[in-house]
Design an enzyme around this catalytic site. Structure first.
Site, PDB file in Angstrom:
ATOM      1  N   ASP A 115       0.687  -1.314  -0.080  1.00 22.17           N
ATOM      2  CA  ASP A 115      -0.037  -0.015   0.147  1.00 22.17           C
ATOM      3  C   ASP A 115       0.878   1.174   0.039  1.00 22.17           C
ATOM      4  OD1 ASP A 115      -1.708   1.919   0.330  1.00 22.17           O
ATOM      5  OD2 ASP A 115      -2.986   1.153   1.640  1.00 22.17           O
ATOM      6  N   ASP A 319      -1.685   5.953  -6.321  1.00 26.69           N
ATOM      7  CA  ASP A 319      -2.018   4.978  -5.211  1.00 26.69           C
ATOM      8  C   ASP A 319      -2.261   3.672  -5.721  1.00 26.69           C
ATOM      9  OD1 ASP A 319      -3.044   4.153  -3.001  1.00 26.69           O
ATOM     10  OD2 ASP A 319      -5.094   4.195  -3.656  1.00 26.69           O
TER      11      ASP A 319
END
Ligand SMILES: *[C@@H]1O[C@H](CO)[C@@H](O)[C@H](O)[C@H]1NC(C)=O
Ligand SMILES: *[C@@H]1O[C@H](CO)[C@@H](O)[C@H](O)[C@H]1NC(C)=O
Ligand SMILES: *[C@@H]1O[C@H](CO)[C@@H](O)[C@H](O)[C@H]1NC(C)=O
Ligand SMILES: *[C@@H]1O[C@H](CO)[C@@H](O)[C@H](O)[C@H]1NC(C)=O
Length: 404
Positions: A115, A319
Protein backbone atom coordinates in the site's frame (compact mmCIF):
# COMPACT_ATOMS: atom_id res chain seq x y z
CA UNK A 1 -15.84 20.00 0.92
CA UNK A 2 -13.17 21.33 -1.34
CA UNK A 3 -11.42 18.13 -1.97
CA UNK A 4 -10.24 16.85 -5.28
CA UNK A 5 -7.71 14.19 -5.77
CA UNK A 6 -7.52 12.20 -8.91
CA UNK A 7 -6.15 8.80 -8.14
CA UNK A 8 -4.16 7.25 -10.88
CA UNK A 9 -3.47 3.67 -11.33
CA UNK A 10 -1.21 2.17 -13.90
CA UNK A 11 -0.89 -1.32 -15.13
CA UNK A 12 2.64 -1.90 -16.23
CA UNK A 13 3.87 -4.63 -18.47
CA UNK A 14 6.67 -7.03 -18.03
CA UNK A 15 7.98 -9.34 -20.64
CA UNK A 16 9.63 -12.51 -19.58
CA UNK A 17 11.61 -15.06 -21.44
CA UNK A 18 11.78 -17.51 -18.54
CA UNK A 19 9.74 -20.49 -19.61
CA UNK A 20 10.59 -23.56 -17.58
CA UNK A 21 10.36 -21.79 -14.22
CA UNK A 22 7.50 -22.26 -11.77
CA UNK A 23 5.62 -19.01 -12.29
CA UNK A 24 4.60 -18.88 -8.65
CA UNK A 25 8.03 -19.45 -7.13
CA UNK A 26 9.03 -16.25 -5.41
CA UNK A 27 12.28 -14.99 -6.80
CA UNK A 28 14.92 -14.33 -4.25
CA UNK A 29 17.44 -12.01 -5.86
CA UNK A 30 18.43 -9.40 -3.36
CA UNK A 31 16.00 -6.48 -3.13
CA UNK A 32 13.65 -7.85 -5.82
CA UNK A 33 10.27 -9.19 -4.71
CA UNK A 34 7.31 -10.57 -6.61
CA UNK A 35 4.24 -8.38 -6.63
CA UNK A 36 1.26 -10.68 -7.02
CA UNK A 37 -2.24 -9.58 -8.00
CA UNK A 38 -4.42 -10.70 -5.16
CA UNK A 39 -6.74 -12.79 -7.35
CA UNK A 40 -4.06 -14.39 -9.45
CA UNK A 41 -2.99 -17.99 -9.52
CA UNK A 42 0.10 -17.33 -7.40
CA UNK A 43 -1.78 -15.60 -4.59
CA UNK A 44 -3.00 -17.46 -1.50
CA UNK A 45 -6.22 -15.46 -1.96
CA UNK A 46 -6.80 -16.72 -5.47
CA UNK A 47 -10.41 -17.86 -5.96
CA UNK A 48 -10.84 -21.58 -6.75
CA UNK A 49 -11.96 -20.76 -10.28
CA UNK A 50 -10.38 -18.05 -12.40
CA UNK A 51 -12.89 -15.30 -13.10
CA UNK A 52 -13.11 -13.27 -16.29
CA UNK A 53 -10.89 -10.26 -16.53
CA UNK A 54 -13.75 -7.81 -16.48
CA UNK A 55 -15.29 -9.45 -13.41
CA UNK A 56 -11.97 -9.43 -11.63
CA UNK A 57 -11.43 -5.75 -12.33
CA UNK A 58 -14.97 -4.90 -11.32
CA UNK A 59 -14.70 -6.88 -8.12
CA UNK A 60 -11.47 -5.13 -7.25
CA UNK A 61 -12.89 -1.75 -8.22
CA UNK A 62 -15.97 -2.23 -6.04
CA UNK A 63 -13.96 -0.99 -3.07
CA UNK A 64 -12.72 2.16 -4.80
CA UNK A 65 -15.35 4.52 -3.38
CA UNK A 66 -14.45 3.49 0.16
CA UNK A 67 -10.78 3.67 -0.66
CA UNK A 68 -11.34 7.16 -1.87
CA UNK A 69 -13.14 8.18 1.30
CA UNK A 70 -10.28 6.77 3.26
CA UNK A 71 -7.64 8.69 1.29
CA UNK A 72 -9.68 11.84 1.65
CA UNK A 73 -9.87 11.34 5.38
CA UNK A 74 -6.10 11.17 5.73
CA UNK A 75 -5.62 14.89 5.72
CA UNK A 76 -8.94 16.09 6.88
CA UNK A 77 -8.92 14.69 10.42
CA UNK A 78 -12.35 13.39 9.56
CA UNK A 79 -13.52 10.37 11.44
CA UNK A 80 -14.37 7.46 9.19
CA UNK A 81 -17.19 5.50 10.67
CA UNK A 82 -16.76 1.81 11.09
CA UNK A 83 -19.15 -0.84 9.84
CA UNK A 84 -20.29 -4.09 11.42
CA UNK A 85 -18.35 -7.32 10.96
CA UNK A 86 -18.56 -8.48 7.38
CA UNK A 87 -19.47 -11.94 6.23
CA UNK A 88 -16.94 -14.47 5.01
CA UNK A 89 -17.97 -13.58 1.46
CA UNK A 90 -15.90 -10.47 1.81
CA UNK A 91 -12.70 -12.41 2.06
CA UNK A 92 -11.50 -11.07 -1.25
CA UNK A 93 -11.72 -7.39 -0.47
CA UNK A 94 -8.12 -7.40 0.45
CA UNK A 95 -6.25 -4.77 -1.46
CA UNK A 96 -4.95 -5.46 -4.88
CA UNK A 97 -1.38 -6.63 -4.78
CA UNK A 98 0.45 -8.75 -2.27
CA UNK A 99 4.12 -9.43 -1.63
CA UNK A 100 5.57 -12.43 0.15
CA UNK A 101 7.63 -11.46 3.19
CA UNK A 102 9.08 -13.25 6.20
CA UNK A 103 8.50 -11.98 9.68
CA UNK A 104 10.42 -13.00 12.80
CA UNK A 105 13.21 -15.53 13.43
CA UNK A 106 12.87 -18.08 11.98
CA UNK A 107 10.89 -16.26 9.29
CA UNK A 108 7.14 -16.80 9.16
CA UNK A 109 5.79 -16.32 5.63
CA UNK A 110 3.06 -13.71 5.23
CA UNK A 111 1.46 -12.35 2.05
CA UNK A 112 1.10 -8.69 2.83
CA UNK A 113 -0.82 -6.14 0.79
CA UNK A 114 1.36 -3.47 -0.75
CA UNK A 115 0.00 0.00 0.00
CA UNK A 116 1.75 3.11 -1.28
CA UNK A 117 -0.62 5.40 0.63
CA UNK A 118 -0.05 3.93 4.08
CA UNK A 119 2.90 4.40 6.38
CA UNK A 120 2.72 1.67 8.95
CA UNK A 121 2.90 -2.09 8.46
CA UNK A 122 0.58 -4.34 10.40
CA UNK A 123 -0.15 -8.05 10.60
CA UNK A 124 -2.71 -10.18 12.40
CA UNK A 125 -1.07 -11.78 15.42
CA UNK A 126 -1.83 -15.10 17.11
CA UNK A 127 -5.10 -15.09 19.08
CA UNK A 128 -6.45 -12.12 17.13
CA UNK A 129 -10.22 -11.73 17.31
CA UNK A 130 -11.89 -11.77 13.92
CA UNK A 131 -8.73 -12.47 11.89
CA UNK A 132 -8.21 -15.24 9.36
CA UNK A 133 -6.30 -18.39 10.25
CA UNK A 134 -2.89 -17.26 9.02
CA UNK A 135 -1.43 -15.15 11.78
CA UNK A 136 2.01 -14.18 12.97
CA UNK A 137 3.10 -15.94 16.15
CA UNK A 138 5.30 -13.71 18.34
CA UNK A 139 5.88 -16.66 20.70
CA UNK A 140 7.65 -18.51 17.93
CA UNK A 141 10.06 -15.74 17.06
CA UNK A 142 13.32 -15.28 18.94
CA UNK A 143 13.79 -11.72 17.64
CA UNK A 144 10.36 -10.40 18.66
CA UNK A 145 10.20 -7.36 20.91
CA UNK A 146 7.41 -5.22 22.31
CA UNK A 147 7.40 -1.43 22.22
CA UNK A 148 5.83 0.72 24.86
CA UNK A 149 4.37 4.18 24.87
CA UNK A 150 7.68 5.81 25.71
CA UNK A 151 9.48 4.94 22.43
CA UNK A 152 9.64 7.63 19.74
CA UNK A 153 8.10 5.33 17.10
CA UNK A 154 4.96 5.13 19.18
CA UNK A 155 4.25 8.82 18.70
CA UNK A 156 4.19 8.29 14.90
CA UNK A 157 1.15 6.05 14.84
CA UNK A 158 -2.31 7.33 13.98
CA UNK A 159 -5.14 6.39 16.32
CA UNK A 160 -2.91 6.09 19.34
CA UNK A 161 -4.33 5.54 22.79
CA UNK A 162 -1.49 5.80 25.27
CA UNK A 163 -2.29 6.93 28.78
CA UNK A 164 -1.12 10.48 29.41
CA UNK A 165 -0.37 9.80 33.04
CA UNK A 166 1.14 6.92 35.00
CA UNK A 167 4.71 5.85 35.53
CA UNK A 168 4.63 2.24 34.31
CA UNK A 169 5.09 2.19 30.56
CA UNK A 170 2.09 0.64 28.85
CA UNK A 171 2.07 -1.10 25.46
CA UNK A 172 1.84 1.21 22.46
CA UNK A 173 -1.77 0.47 21.65
CA UNK A 174 -3.60 1.94 18.66
CA UNK A 175 -6.85 1.62 16.76
CA UNK A 176 -7.03 2.65 13.10
CA UNK A 177 -9.68 2.74 10.44
CA UNK A 178 -8.89 1.22 7.07
CA UNK A 179 -10.55 1.07 3.69
CA UNK A 180 -13.41 3.30 4.79
CA UNK A 181 -15.49 0.57 6.44
CA UNK A 182 -13.12 -1.31 8.74
CA UNK A 183 -10.93 -0.83 11.76
CA UNK A 184 -8.44 -2.77 13.78
CA UNK A 185 -6.75 -2.63 17.16
CA UNK A 186 -3.06 -3.37 17.46
CA UNK A 187 0.01 -2.84 19.58
CA UNK A 188 3.23 -1.56 18.09
CA UNK A 189 5.92 -4.25 18.25
CA UNK A 190 9.20 -4.97 16.51
CA UNK A 191 10.77 -7.95 14.78
CA UNK A 192 12.93 -8.84 11.79
CA UNK A 193 11.36 -8.24 8.40
CA UNK A 194 12.69 -10.42 5.59
CA UNK A 195 12.30 -9.15 2.01
CA UNK A 196 13.78 -11.46 -0.61
CA UNK A 197 17.32 -12.01 0.74
CA UNK A 198 17.40 -8.85 2.87
CA UNK A 199 16.57 -8.74 6.54
CA UNK A 200 15.63 -5.51 8.30
CA UNK A 201 16.09 -5.97 12.05
CA UNK A 202 13.81 -4.41 14.66
CA UNK A 203 11.16 -3.42 12.16
CA UNK A 204 8.32 -1.63 13.95
CA UNK A 205 4.82 -2.78 12.96
CA UNK A 206 1.37 -3.22 14.40
CA UNK A 207 0.49 -6.60 15.88
CA UNK A 208 -3.29 -6.81 15.38
CA UNK A 209 -5.36 -8.15 18.24
CA UNK A 210 -8.84 -7.53 16.85
CA UNK A 211 -10.51 -6.38 13.66
CA UNK A 212 -13.94 -5.26 12.57
CA UNK A 213 -15.21 -4.80 9.02
CA UNK A 214 -14.36 -6.62 5.81
CA UNK A 215 -11.47 -4.64 4.35
CA UNK A 216 -8.56 -5.56 6.57
CA UNK A 217 -6.02 -7.51 4.49
CA UNK A 218 -6.05 -11.05 5.99
CA UNK A 219 -2.27 -11.36 6.21
CA UNK A 220 -1.46 -7.75 6.88
CA UNK A 221 -0.26 -4.70 5.04
CA UNK A 222 3.12 -3.25 4.18
CA UNK A 223 3.09 0.54 4.07
CA UNK A 224 5.26 2.16 1.40
CA UNK A 225 4.08 5.70 2.07
CA UNK A 226 6.23 8.68 2.91
CA UNK A 227 5.95 8.64 6.71
CA UNK A 228 8.42 7.82 9.45
CA UNK A 229 7.25 4.25 9.99
CA UNK A 230 7.02 3.24 6.33
CA UNK A 231 9.27 0.62 4.79
CA UNK A 232 11.42 3.25 3.10
CA UNK A 233 12.00 5.16 6.31
CA UNK A 234 12.65 2.14 8.50
CA UNK A 235 15.04 0.51 6.05
CA UNK A 236 17.18 3.67 6.13
CA UNK A 237 20.45 3.38 4.21
CA UNK A 238 19.73 -0.17 3.02
CA UNK A 239 17.56 1.10 0.14
CA UNK A 240 18.32 4.84 0.32
CA UNK A 241 14.59 5.48 0.19
CA UNK A 242 14.37 4.21 -3.41
CA UNK A 243 11.82 1.79 -4.75
CA UNK A 244 9.99 1.00 -7.93
CA UNK A 245 7.20 -1.36 -8.70
CA UNK A 246 5.95 -2.93 -11.84
CA UNK A 247 2.39 -4.14 -11.75
CA UNK A 248 1.49 -7.21 -13.78
CA UNK A 249 -1.37 -7.13 -16.21
CA UNK A 250 -4.55 -8.71 -14.84
CA UNK A 251 -4.79 -10.68 -18.02
CA UNK A 252 -1.76 -12.70 -17.07
CA UNK A 253 -3.25 -14.84 -14.36
CA UNK A 254 0.02 -16.66 -13.75
CA UNK A 255 2.35 -13.76 -13.92
CA UNK A 256 3.69 -11.54 -11.18
CA UNK A 257 5.19 -8.09 -11.19
CA UNK A 258 8.03 -6.85 -9.08
CA UNK A 259 8.91 -4.55 -6.25
CA UNK A 260 12.50 -3.37 -6.50
CA UNK A 261 14.07 -1.77 -3.48
CA UNK A 262 17.26 0.29 -3.51
CA UNK A 263 19.23 1.97 -6.27
CA UNK A 264 20.95 -1.09 -7.65
CA UNK A 265 18.80 -3.25 -9.83
CA UNK A 266 16.54 -0.42 -10.94
CA UNK A 267 15.79 -0.33 -14.67
CA UNK A 268 18.41 1.95 -16.23
CA UNK A 269 16.24 3.53 -18.86
CA UNK A 270 13.34 5.29 -17.25
CA UNK A 271 11.29 8.32 -18.04
CA UNK A 272 10.30 10.13 -14.88
CA UNK A 273 8.17 12.85 -13.36
CA UNK A 274 8.89 14.27 -9.91
CA UNK A 275 6.83 12.93 -7.03
CA UNK A 276 5.54 15.81 -4.96
CA UNK A 277 5.02 16.16 -1.24
CA UNK A 278 1.79 17.71 -0.05
CA UNK A 279 1.92 18.72 3.61
CA UNK A 280 -1.83 18.39 3.74
CA UNK A 281 -1.57 14.62 3.19
CA UNK A 282 2.01 13.81 4.07
CA UNK A 283 1.83 10.04 3.47
CA UNK A 284 0.75 10.30 -0.16
CA UNK A 285 2.69 10.48 -3.41
CA UNK A 286 1.50 13.31 -5.63
CA UNK A 287 2.46 13.95 -9.25
CA UNK A 288 1.88 17.06 -11.35
CA UNK A 289 -0.72 16.08 -13.95
CA UNK A 290 -0.88 19.04 -16.30
CA UNK A 291 -3.10 17.87 -19.13
CA UNK A 292 -4.76 14.96 -20.94
CA UNK A 293 -4.86 14.19 -24.65
CA UNK A 294 -7.33 12.00 -26.46
CA UNK A 295 -5.76 10.94 -29.72
CA UNK A 296 -3.95 14.05 -30.97
CA UNK A 297 -6.32 16.46 -29.27
CA UNK A 298 -5.28 18.15 -26.03
CA UNK A 299 -8.54 18.16 -24.06
CA UNK A 300 -9.52 21.68 -22.95
CA UNK A 301 -9.42 21.62 -19.16
CA UNK A 302 -9.43 24.60 -16.81
CA UNK A 303 -5.97 24.35 -15.18
CA UNK A 304 -7.31 24.80 -11.67
CA UNK A 305 -9.08 21.43 -11.89
CA UNK A 306 -5.71 19.71 -12.15
CA UNK A 307 -3.52 22.04 -10.14
CA UNK A 308 -1.37 20.79 -7.29
CA UNK A 309 -2.10 22.81 -4.18
CA UNK A 310 -0.13 22.26 -0.96
CA UNK A 311 -2.58 24.41 0.99
CA UNK A 312 -5.73 22.46 0.23
CA UNK A 313 -4.30 19.01 -0.49
CA UNK A 314 -5.65 19.12 -4.04
CA UNK A 315 -3.74 17.41 -6.79
CA UNK A 316 -3.19 14.05 -8.41
CA UNK A 317 -2.04 11.10 -6.38
CA UNK A 318 -0.56 7.78 -7.40
CA UNK A 319 -2.08 5.02 -5.29
CA UNK A 320 -1.49 1.27 -5.44
CA UNK A 321 -4.84 0.56 -3.82
CA UNK A 322 -7.27 2.35 -6.15
CA UNK A 323 -8.20 0.24 -9.15
CA UNK A 324 -9.73 2.75 -11.53
CA UNK A 325 -8.39 6.23 -12.21
CA UNK A 326 -10.75 9.00 -11.15
CA UNK A 327 -11.02 12.59 -12.17
CA UNK A 328 -13.12 15.45 -10.89
CA UNK A 329 -16.40 15.81 -12.80
CA UNK A 330 -15.44 18.62 -15.22
CA UNK A 331 -12.24 16.82 -16.20
CA UNK A 332 -14.02 13.53 -16.72
CA UNK A 333 -16.73 15.13 -18.81
CA UNK A 334 -14.19 16.90 -21.02
CA UNK A 335 -12.24 13.70 -21.67
CA UNK A 336 -15.36 11.70 -22.33
CA UNK A 337 -16.80 14.27 -24.73
CA UNK A 338 -13.59 14.36 -26.74
CA UNK A 339 -13.43 10.58 -26.80
CA UNK A 340 -17.03 10.36 -28.05
CA UNK A 341 -16.23 12.80 -30.82
CA UNK A 342 -13.56 10.45 -32.12
CA UNK A 343 -15.32 7.08 -31.79
CA UNK A 344 -18.35 5.92 -33.71
CA UNK A 345 -21.44 5.60 -31.49
CA UNK A 346 -24.09 4.83 -30.47
CA UNK A 347 -22.97 4.87 -26.86
CA UNK A 348 -24.52 2.95 -24.02
CA UNK A 349 -24.01 2.56 -20.29
CA UNK A 350 -22.70 -0.48 -18.47
CA UNK A 351 -22.55 -0.35 -14.68
CA UNK A 352 -20.41 2.59 -13.70
CA UNK A 353 -19.28 3.27 -17.28
CA UNK A 354 -21.21 5.60 -19.54
CA UNK A 355 -19.24 5.43 -22.77
CA UNK A 356 -19.63 1.93 -24.15
CA UNK A 357 -19.64 1.16 -27.85
CA UNK A 358 -19.46 -1.80 -30.22
CA UNK A 359 -16.15 -3.55 -29.69
CA UNK A 360 -15.73 -3.61 -33.46
CA UNK A 361 -15.10 0.15 -33.31
CA UNK A 362 -12.25 -0.38 -30.91
CA UNK A 363 -9.66 -0.49 -33.66
CA UNK A 364 -10.30 3.20 -34.30
CA UNK A 365 -10.52 4.23 -30.65
CA UNK A 366 -8.00 6.98 -29.80
CA UNK A 367 -5.29 6.46 -27.22
CA UNK A 368 -5.30 8.52 -24.05
CA UNK A 369 -2.14 10.36 -23.02
CA UNK A 370 -1.57 11.77 -19.55
CA UNK A 371 0.81 14.75 -19.49
CA UNK A 372 2.92 15.12 -16.38
CA UNK A 373 5.81 17.48 -15.72
CA UNK A 374 8.53 16.09 -17.98
CA UNK A 375 6.60 12.96 -18.93
CA UNK A 376 3.92 12.10 -21.47
CA UNK A 377 2.39 8.76 -20.69
CA UNK A 378 0.33 7.16 -23.44
CA UNK A 379 -1.82 4.46 -21.90
CA UNK A 380 -2.01 1.02 -23.48
CA UNK A 381 -5.56 0.30 -24.72
CA UNK A 382 -5.96 -2.17 -21.88
CA UNK A 383 -5.74 0.76 -19.45
CA UNK A 384 -8.25 3.00 -21.16
CA UNK A 385 -10.87 0.50 -22.34
CA UNK A 386 -12.59 -2.38 -20.62
CA UNK A 387 -14.65 -5.07 -22.37
CA UNK A 388 -18.00 -6.47 -21.29
CA UNK A 389 -17.82 -10.13 -20.28
CA UNK A 390 -19.57 -11.11 -23.51
CA UNK A 391 -16.90 -9.16 -25.34
CA UNK A 392 -19.18 -7.24 -27.69
CA UNK A 393 -18.91 -3.90 -25.92
CA UNK A 394 -15.88 -1.81 -25.07
CA UNK A 395 -16.17 0.96 -22.48
CA UNK A 396 -14.05 3.92 -21.58
CA UNK A 397 -12.42 2.78 -18.35
CA UNK A 398 -13.34 5.67 -16.08
CA UNK A 399 -16.36 5.70 -13.85
CA UNK A 400 -19.00 8.26 -14.70
CA UNK A 401 -19.48 9.14 -11.04
CA UNK A 402 -16.14 10.73 -10.39
CA UNK A 403 -15.07 12.79 -7.48
CA UNK A 404 -17.19 15.75 -6.54
C1 LIG B 1 4.89 -22.36 17.11
O1 LIG B 1 5.73 -23.36 16.59
C2 LIG B 1 5.32 -24.66 16.94
C3 LIG B 1 6.41 -25.62 16.50
O2 LIG B 1 6.81 -25.35 15.19
C4 LIG B 1 3.98 -24.95 16.28
O3 LIG B 1 3.54 -26.25 16.60
C5 LIG B 1 2.97 -23.94 16.80
O4 LIG B 1 1.74 -24.10 16.13
C6 LIG B 1 3.46 -22.54 16.61
N1 LIG B 1 2.57 -21.63 17.28
C7 LIG B 1 1.84 -20.72 16.68
C8 LIG B 1 0.96 -19.92 17.58
O5 LIG B 1 1.91 -20.53 15.48
C1 LIG C 1 2.52 -17.14 24.09
O1 LIG C 1 3.23 -17.24 25.32
C2 LIG C 1 2.55 -16.68 26.40
C3 LIG C 1 3.50 -16.71 27.61
O2 LIG C 1 4.14 -17.94 27.66
C4 LIG C 1 1.24 -17.41 26.66
O3 LIG C 1 0.54 -16.83 27.72
C5 LIG C 1 0.39 -17.35 25.39
O4 LIG C 1 -0.78 -18.11 25.54
C6 LIG C 1 1.18 -17.86 24.18
N1 LIG C 1 0.40 -17.61 22.98
C7 LIG C 1 0.25 -18.50 22.01
C8 LIG C 1 -0.56 -18.10 20.85
O5 LIG C 1 0.77 -19.61 22.05
C1 LIG D 1 -11.74 1.07 17.06
O1 LIG D 1 -12.36 2.21 17.64
C2 LIG D 1 -13.68 2.45 17.18
C3 LIG D 1 -14.14 3.77 17.77
O2 LIG D 1 -13.88 3.83 19.12
C4 LIG D 1 -14.59 1.29 17.57
O3 LIG D 1 -15.89 1.50 17.11
C5 LIG D 1 -14.02 0.02 16.93
O4 LIG D 1 -14.78 -1.09 17.32
C6 LIG D 1 -12.56 -0.19 17.33
N1 LIG D 1 -12.08 -1.29 16.56
C7 LIG D 1 -11.59 -2.38 17.13
C8 LIG D 1 -11.18 -3.46 16.18
O5 LIG D 1 -11.47 -2.51 18.32
C1 LIG E 1 2.85 21.80 -12.42
O1 LIG E 1 2.87 22.09 -13.79
C2 LIG E 1 2.44 23.40 -14.09
C3 LIG E 1 2.34 23.55 -15.61
O2 LIG E 1 3.54 23.19 -16.21
C4 LIG E 1 3.43 24.40 -13.49
O3 LIG E 1 3.00 25.70 -13.74
C5 LIG E 1 3.48 24.15 -11.99
O4 LIG E 1 4.48 24.97 -11.41
C6 LIG E 1 3.81 22.71 -11.68
N1 LIG E 1 3.69 22.48 -10.26
C7 LIG E 1 4.59 21.81 -9.56
C8 LIG E 1 4.35 21.72 -8.11
O5 LIG E 1 5.56 21.27 -10.07
Amino acid sequence: MDFRIATLFFFAFLFSTNKAVDPCASQTDSSGLSVIPVYSKCSPFSPPKADSWVNTVMKMASKDPERFEYLASLGAQKKVTSAPIASGQQLFNVGNYVVRVKLGTPGQVMFMVLDTSNDVAWVPCAECTGCSTTTFSPNNSSSFGSLDCSVPQCAQVRGLSCPTTGSTPSPCFFNQSYGGDSSFSATLVQDSLGLASDVIPNYAFGCISSISGGSIPPQGLLGLGRGALSLLSQSGPLYSGVFSYCLPSFKSYYFSGSLKLGLSGQPNRMRTTPLLRNPHRPSLYYANLTGISVGHVLVPITPEFLAFNPNTGAGTIIDSGTVITRFVQPVYTAIRDEFRKQVKGPFSTLGAFDTCFAATSEAVAPTVTLHFTGLDLTLPMENSLIHSSSGNLACLLWPRHPIT
